[in-house]
Design an enzyme around this catalytic site. Structure first.
Site, short mmCIF file in Angstrom:
data_model
loop_
_atom_site.label_atom_id
_atom_site.label_comp_id
_atom_site.label_asym_id
_atom_site.label_seq_id
_atom_site.Cartn_x
_atom_site.Cartn_y
_atom_site.Cartn_z
N GLU A 224 0.37 -1.66 6.18
CA GLU A 224 0.21 -2.28 4.88
C GLU A 224 1.47 -1.94 4.06
O GLU A 224 1.85 -0.78 3.99
CB GLU A 224 -1.03 -1.73 4.18
CG GLU A 224 -2.33 -2.00 4.93
CD GLU A 224 -3.50 -1.27 4.30
OE1 GLU A 224 -3.91 -1.67 3.18
OE2 GLU A 224 -3.98 -0.30 4.90
N ARG B 2 -5.22 10.64 14.72
CA ARG B 2 -4.03 10.56 13.87
C ARG B 2 -3.30 11.90 13.90
O ARG B 2 -3.85 12.92 14.30
CB ARG B 2 -4.42 10.18 12.44
CG ARG B 2 -5.25 11.22 11.73
CD ARG B 2 -5.62 10.74 10.32
NE ARG B 2 -4.44 10.56 9.49
CZ ARG B 2 -4.46 9.97 8.30
NH1 ARG B 2 -5.59 9.47 7.83
NH2 ARG B 2 -3.36 9.86 7.59
N LYS C 140 -0.63 8.04 2.10
CA LYS C 140 0.34 7.30 1.29
C LYS C 140 -0.03 7.37 -0.19
O LYS C 140 0.85 7.36 -1.05
CB LYS C 140 0.43 5.86 1.76
CG LYS C 140 1.32 5.67 2.97
CD LYS C 140 1.69 4.22 3.20
CE LYS C 140 0.54 3.42 3.75
NZ LYS C 140 0.95 2.05 4.13
#
Length: 567
Positions: free
Chosen positions: A40, A267, A277
């Site tokens: 994104e 992750r 983020k």
């Protein structure tokens, strides 16, 4: 877009590659392998994204004929920008991957996504809901309590279709209506409780401008984009495991070209930093760091500016591997991988970071010469350079002590040491500032017969010092970095107080007046090199100015990771 060819399977190395290899062997998906990296564009990429980049592009490279799409899942223009788009493309390119003709955006499919949504409404699989966002959250239930159906859930397909088209036409305000999938409000999986598919958002989009005032939600747009691109294996991190039933539900209820397999992996969690983020953006906007590319940040651009190489990051991602278990990795391991790469590849140079003047009284005042120094002691193919020498030099302040303790083998009154590449010198005296007590000058004599580091009588000394010629040195600013946070797990709920309270006040130390050998006047920004006995550094292209270079320390010479592992 070209049609990907059937892939040839390499030897499997992890559960994802094994599963893909099994699919190729069984002829599933026509033997094709098509992956995607779908960020994104709402921030810069970080080291956790690098793991996904290496996995998705790596898998496509390893299976002959494989393809990896570079796709931006750009469905929320309120948080996205072209700055982020360009930064992400630059980072992926810098890591060494090429998407060729397969650069796409979810926004490329906005019309098709809208048409698919209308088809769900017509078949009674979606409806327009007029609850407020707060009411929708209240009706959703909890992990232990089922959700409650919206009073608008029974709207007819005709009414919902009319409202949806009017939403598209811009007749309603933000929050007035949403489109929801009609699935199961009693599902134990909260993601299946009539998730929102579209919301009204009066924001211009960086790719489509003002063409749309409704935007699809990520869970809906992502799986449909995968299907439209012919993705065979949709690789994502474990937080999307609970979203997989919704991913499959959309694809099962739409007439899409294919049904990709979603496969989850753990992750990356790196110590002494954060991988959110949202939090990284807060560090930037609140001024705790200089920007997304601050060398203390775990972003790819920050690591690049600090002196990391793409090869070291790819090697790091390969070493930590791919699994379903938590990837909690110490920052020292990343530094160790970088140190290995730079020890092998980085050219050497002389630099004095805390200089004190050394005067060789026995050397001619107007004298000078040059010594040939290898650019890398183990890489003769990297050549040599000429290092200027003169009567007055700069050495490290820590390399001299008036009253040295035992096992201090550097310079002290009456003690002889070797100046790297040059002569043996013996300290004859020193001067002290009476006000500060600081040593201002060290005096010595040299042995002319020791030129190049040896003597006719074969005597040895224990200390070897680096130096730079005072007459020829260039002055520079040097930035030394430590961990951004004081604790290994700064984002853990066990810590009290705001995250900013755990920021390391010593994460950046700026040294002024450092002295470097003259060859560094032509240093290349981002190209790491070793300051001998100091560490690995690179020129900061953002802060440096003509005649005023700034160097960042990438990593120190000390390998704490190897010591901790018994290496």
């Amino acid at each position: 877009m070209s049609d990907p060819k059937p892939a040839a399977a390499p030897a499997a190395r992890d559960f994802i590659r094994q599963r893909i290899a099994d699919d190729v062997t069984a002829g599933r998906n026509g033997g094709r392998v098509v992956t995607r990296f779908p960020p994104e564009p709402n921030g810069y990429l970080h080291i956790g994204h690098a793991k996904s980049v290496c996995l998705n592009f790596g898998v496509a490279e390893e299976f002959a004929g494989g393809v990896c799409f570079m796709r931006f899942d750009d469905t929320n223009p309120s948080k996205e920008s072209m700055e982020y788009v360009q930064a992400i493309l630059e980072d992926v390119r810098w890591l060494g991957f090429d998407w060729g003709e397969h650069l796409t955006h979810a926004s490329d499919y906005f019309q098709r996504l809208y048409d698919y949504a209308e088809s769900l409404i017509r078949r009674g699989k979606a409806y327009v809901d007029s609850l407020t966002p707060e009411q929708i959250r209240e009706h959703r239930g909890t992990l232990t309590e089922p959700g409650r159906e919206s009073p608008y859930r029974g709207r007819s397909a005709e009414e919902s279709l009319d409202l949806f088209r009017r939403m598209r036409a811009g007749e309603f305000a933000e929050g007035e209506h949403v489109l929801r999938a009609r699935i199961d409000m009693a599902s134990p999986n909260v993601n299946m409780r009539d998730p929102v598919m579209y919301r009204i958002l009066r924001k211009a989009h960086q790719m489509t401008g003002d063409a749309w005032c409704i935007y699809p939600m990520y869970d809906y747009a992502h799986c449909v984009s995968d299907a439209l691109e012919g993705i065979t294996h949709s690789l994502c991190t474990l937080e999307f495991e609970d979203h997989r039933p919704l991913y499959d539900w959309f694809l099962d209820n739409l007439d899409v070209p294919c049904h990709p397999q979603q496969i989850e992996f753990s992750r990356l969690n790196l110590s002494h930093t954060v991988m959110s983020k949202r939090i990284l953006n807060a560090l930037v906007t609140e001024g705790h760091v200089e920007g997304w590319d601050d060398p203390r940040m775990p972003t790819i651009s920050g690591l690049r500016r600090r002196g990391y190489t793409p090869q070291s990051i790819r090697d790091f991602c390969a070493r930590i591997g791919v699994s379903k278990s938590d990837n909690n990795v110490e920052l020292a391991m990343l530094e160790s991988v970088l140190r290995e790469h730079l020890d092998r590849d980085a050219p050497r140079a002389l630099a004095v970071l805390d200089p004190v003047r050394l005067v060789i009284e026995s050397y001619p005042e107007d004298g000078g010469e040059e010594f040939e120094a290898p650019n890398h002691p183990a890489r003769p193919e990297l050549g040599t350079r000429r290092v200027a020498f003169s009567r007055e030099l700069w050495i490290e302040r820590s390399d001299f002590m008036p009253e040295p303790p035992r096992k201090f083998f550097r310079l002290a009154p009456g003690r002889e040491v070797r100046l790297r590449f040059a002569y043996y010198v013996t300290c004859t005296g020193f001067s002290i500032d009476p006000d500060t007590g600081e040593i201002t000058e060290i005096r010595c004599r040299h042995d002319p017969d020791s030129r190049g580091g040896g003597t006719p009588d074969g005597r040895k000394v224990k200390g070897t010092l680096h130096w730079v010629s005072a007459r020829h040195a260039i002055e520079a600013r040097v930035r030394l970095y430590e961990t951004l946070f004081t604790v290994p797990d700064p984002g853990s709920a066990r810590h009290e107080g705001p995250l900013s309270a755990r920021l390391n006040p010593e994460s950046l130390k700026v040294l002024e007046g450092c002295r470097l050998e003259a060859s560094l006047a032509g240093a290349e920004a981002g190209r790491a090199l070793q300051f001998e006995r100091q560490g690995y550094f690179c020129l900061d292209g953002r802060l440096s100015r003509p005649g005023a270079p700034v160097f960042n320390r990438a990593v120190a010479l000390r390998d704490s990771w190897a010591k901790r592992q018994g290496g």
